[in-house]
Design a protein around this motif. Structure first.
Motif, PDB file in Angstrom:
ATOM      1  N   ASP A 136     -40.750  15.709  37.505  1.00 31.33           N
ATOM      2  CA  ASP A 136     -41.481  15.424  36.202  1.00 31.33           C
ATOM      3  C   ASP A 136     -42.806  15.503  36.138  1.00 31.33           C
ATOM      4  OD1 ASP A 136     -38.607  14.774  35.074  1.00 31.33           O
ATOM      5  OD2 ASP A 136     -38.987  12.408  35.915  1.00 31.33           O
ATOM      6  N   SER A 137     -43.594  14.616  36.901  1.00 31.15           N
ATOM      7  CA  SER A 137     -44.858  15.065  36.876  1.00 31.15           C
ATOM      8  C   SER A 137     -45.464  16.156  37.364  1.00 31.15           C
ATOM      9  CB  SER A 137     -45.552  13.580  37.715  1.00 31.15           C
ATOM     10  OG  SER A 137     -45.133  13.777  38.834  1.00 31.15           O
ATOM     11  N   MET A 138     -44.840  16.873  38.444  1.00 29.35           N
ATOM     12  CA  MET A 138     -45.406  18.067  38.978  1.00 29.35           C
ATOM     13  C   MET A 138     -45.224  19.240  37.783  1.00 29.35           C
ATOM     14  SD  MET A 138     -44.310  17.955  42.739  1.00 29.35           S
ATOM     15  CE  MET A 138     -44.763  16.727  44.026  1.00 29.35           C
ATOM     16  N   SER A 139     -43.941  18.940  36.933  1.00 27.46           N
ATOM     17  CA  SER A 139     -43.791  20.026  36.017  1.00 27.46           C
ATOM     18  C   SER A 139     -44.278  19.552  34.704  1.00 27.46           C
ATOM     19  CB  SER A 139     -42.273  20.476  35.839  1.00 27.46           C
ATOM     20  OG  SER A 139     -41.505  19.231  35.788  1.00 27.46           O
ATOM     21  N   ASP A 140     -45.076  18.317  34.406  1.00 25.21           N
ATOM     22  CA  ASP A 140     -45.302  18.139  33.223  1.00 25.21           C
ATOM     23  C   ASP A 140     -44.192  17.832  32.209  1.00 25.21           C
ATOM     24  OD1 ASP A 140     -48.055  17.703  34.015  1.00 25.21           O
ATOM     25  OD2 ASP A 140     -48.501  19.658  33.623  1.00 25.21           O
ATOM     26  N   THR A 141     -43.054  17.417  32.576  1.00 22.94           N
ATOM     27  CA  THR A 141     -41.824  17.058  31.730  1.00 22.94           C
ATOM     28  C   THR A 141     -41.593  15.668  31.488  1.00 22.94           C
ATOM     29  OG1 THR A 141     -40.356  17.516  33.469  1.00 22.94           O
ATOM     30  CG2 THR A 141     -40.742  19.533  32.311  1.00 22.94           C
ATOM     31  N   TYR A 142     -40.829  15.352  30.654  1.00 24.24           N
ATOM     32  CA  TYR A 142     -40.392  14.090  30.507  1.00 24.24           C
ATOM     33  C   TYR A 142     -38.937  13.850  30.291  1.00 24.24           C
ATOM     34  CZ  TYR A 142     -45.306  13.585  29.835  1.00 24.24           C
ATOM     35  OH  TYR A 142     -46.773  13.728  29.824  1.00 24.24           O
ATOM     36  N   VAL A 143     -38.332  12.860  30.443  1.00 23.03           N
ATOM     37  CA  VAL A 143     -36.637  12.769  30.147  1.00 23.03           C
ATOM     38  C   VAL A 143     -36.791  11.384  29.089  1.00 23.03           C
ATOM     39  CG1 VAL A 143     -34.553  12.078  31.133  1.00 23.03           C
ATOM     40  CG2 VAL A 143     -36.040  13.710  32.318  1.00 23.03           C
ATOM     41  N   VAL A 144     -36.165  11.601  27.988  1.00 25.14           N
ATOM     42  CA  VAL A 144     -36.057  10.722  26.934  1.00 25.14           C
ATOM     43  C   VAL A 144     -34.856  10.629  26.335  1.00 25.14           C
ATOM     44  CG1 VAL A 144     -38.823  11.034  26.604  1.00 25.14           C
ATOM     45  CG2 VAL A 144     -37.023  12.428  25.058  1.00 25.14           C
ATOM     46  N   ASN A 145     -34.718   9.605  25.372  1.00 29.67           N
ATOM     47  CA  ASN A 145     -33.378   9.585  24.634  1.00 29.67           C
ATOM     48  C   ASN A 145     -33.399  10.589  23.411  1.00 29.67           C
ATOM     49  OD1 ASN A 145     -32.017   8.196  22.326  1.00 29.67           O
ATOM     50  ND2 ASN A 145     -31.290   7.226  23.854  1.00 29.67           N
ATOM     51  N   LYS A 146     -32.632  11.475  23.434  1.00 31.49           N
ATOM     52  CA  LYS A 146     -32.570  12.522  22.457  1.00 31.49           C
ATOM     53  C   LYS A 146     -32.586  11.852  21.137  1.00 31.49           C
ATOM     54  CE  LYS A 146     -30.466  16.909  21.166  1.00 31.49           C
ATOM     55  NZ  LYS A 146     -31.299  16.930  19.848  1.00 31.49           N
ATOM     56  N   LYS A 147     -31.655  10.809  20.628  1.00 31.45           N
ATOM     57  CA  LYS A 147     -31.669  10.338  19.248  1.00 31.45           C
ATOM     58  C   LYS A 147     -33.124   9.722  18.904  1.00 31.45           C
ATOM     59  CE  LYS A 147     -26.816   9.755  18.844  1.00 31.45           C
ATOM     60  NZ  LYS A 147     -25.559   8.692  18.682  1.00 31.45           N
ATOM     61  N   ALA A 148     -33.606   9.047  19.833  1.00 32.50           N
ATOM     62  CA  ALA A 148     -34.869   8.240  19.702  1.00 32.50           C
ATOM     63  C   ALA A 148     -36.037   9.336  19.303  1.00 32.50           C
ATOM     64  CB  ALA A 148     -35.409   7.392  20.867  1.00 32.50           C
ATOM     65  N   LEU A 149     -35.884  10.478  20.236  1.00 25.50           N
ATOM     66  CA  LEU A 149     -36.921  11.425  20.006  1.00 25.50           C
ATOM     67  C   LEU A 149     -36.766  12.342  18.719  1.00 25.50           C
ATOM     68  CD1 LEU A 149     -39.082  13.330  21.185  1.00 25.50           C
ATOM     69  CD2 LEU A 149     -37.406  14.905  22.217  1.00 25.50           C
ATOM     70  N   ASP A 150     -35.607  12.384  18.479  1.00 23.24           N
ATOM     71  CA  ASP A 150     -35.425  13.200  17.121  1.00 23.24           C
ATOM     72  C   ASP A 150     -35.694  12.557  15.922  1.00 23.24           C
ATOM     73  OD1 ASP A 150     -34.281  15.301  18.738  1.00 23.24           O
ATOM     74  OD2 ASP A 150     -32.347  14.766  17.929  1.00 23.24           O
ATOM     75  N   GLU A 151     -35.454  10.941  16.173  1.00 22.30           N
ATOM     76  CA  GLU A 151     -35.997  10.195  14.911  1.00 22.30           C
ATOM     77  C   GLU A 151     -37.683   9.926  14.706  1.00 22.30           C
ATOM     78  OE1 GLU A 151     -35.768   7.888  11.637  1.00 22.30           O
ATOM     79  OE2 GLU A 151     -34.323   9.094  12.437  1.00 22.30           O
ATOM     80  N   GLU A 152     -38.100   9.976  16.122  1.00 18.97           N
ATOM     81  CA  GLU A 152     -39.609   9.952  16.175  1.00 18.97           C
ATOM     82  C   GLU A 152     -40.463  11.112  15.575  1.00 18.97           C
ATOM     83  OE1 GLU A 152     -42.958   7.436  17.895  1.00 18.97           O
ATOM     84  OE2 GLU A 152     -40.839   6.977  17.809  1.00 18.97           O
TER      85      GLU A 152
END
Length: 169
Positions: A136-152
């Motif tokens: 994640d950190s080497m590729s500047d990516t994140y794993v998140v909850n999809k529903k929470a992200l969509d709402e946010e």
């Protein structure tokens, strides 16, 4: 329309336990894909008289097996996350890979992320305090909850529309 850019909030990151579940499920899917391909090749190799292929498959050593697993892992994650932003396990658990703006990373970033997975112990690196793995950190990516992200993201864009005058056509 606002020119504001959404920046991912760390509260959306999934837990280390969730990441470990994704890791376990994805490894099961990778092993299942390898098994299915081996069964397919074995069946058609025997059917077509490709005895060399069948003999090679029957005598694969530890090193060859590990190399095949690494290749399948890279291909699996690159294809699934590159096309859909999520692997099969992430689809099941409702999580997704995003960049810092909450968007699907480009193919090059996903390939880098997939290649970083071959670093020894990377699969356990997300159990640290940050909840982000080395890939994640080497590729500047994140794993998140999809529903929470969509709402946010929805709330963010709605908030930015406050005070914006509508133009009548």
């Amino acid at each position: 329309m606002s020119n504001s850019t959404y920046i991912l909030d760390d509260k959306l990151l999934v837990s280390g336990g969730q990441r470990f579940l994704n890791y376990l499920l994805d490894n099961i899917f990778i092993l299942a894909l390898i098994f299915l391909l081996a069964a397919f090749l074995g069946f058609f190799g025997s059917l077509l008289g490709l005895n060399g292929l069948v003999d090679w498959m029957g005598n694969i050593g530890d090193l060859e097996g590990r190399i095949l697993f690494i290749l399948f892992t890279i291909i699996y994650y690159t294809v699934t996350e590159g096309l859909f932003g999520r692997s099969l396990a992430k689809l099941i658990t409702g999580t997704i890979v995003v960049d810092e703006n909450g968007e699907k990373p480009d193919f090059g970033t996903i390939l880098k992320r997939s290649l970083c997975r071959i670093i020894p112990f990377d699969g356990l690196s997300f159990l640290g305090s940050s909840g982000r793995g080395w890939h994640d950190s080497m590729s500047d990516t994140y794993v998140v909850n999809k529903k929470a992200l969509d709402e946010e993201v929805k709330i963010f864009h709605e908030f930015n529309l406050i005070g914006v005058q509508e133009i009548e056509s």
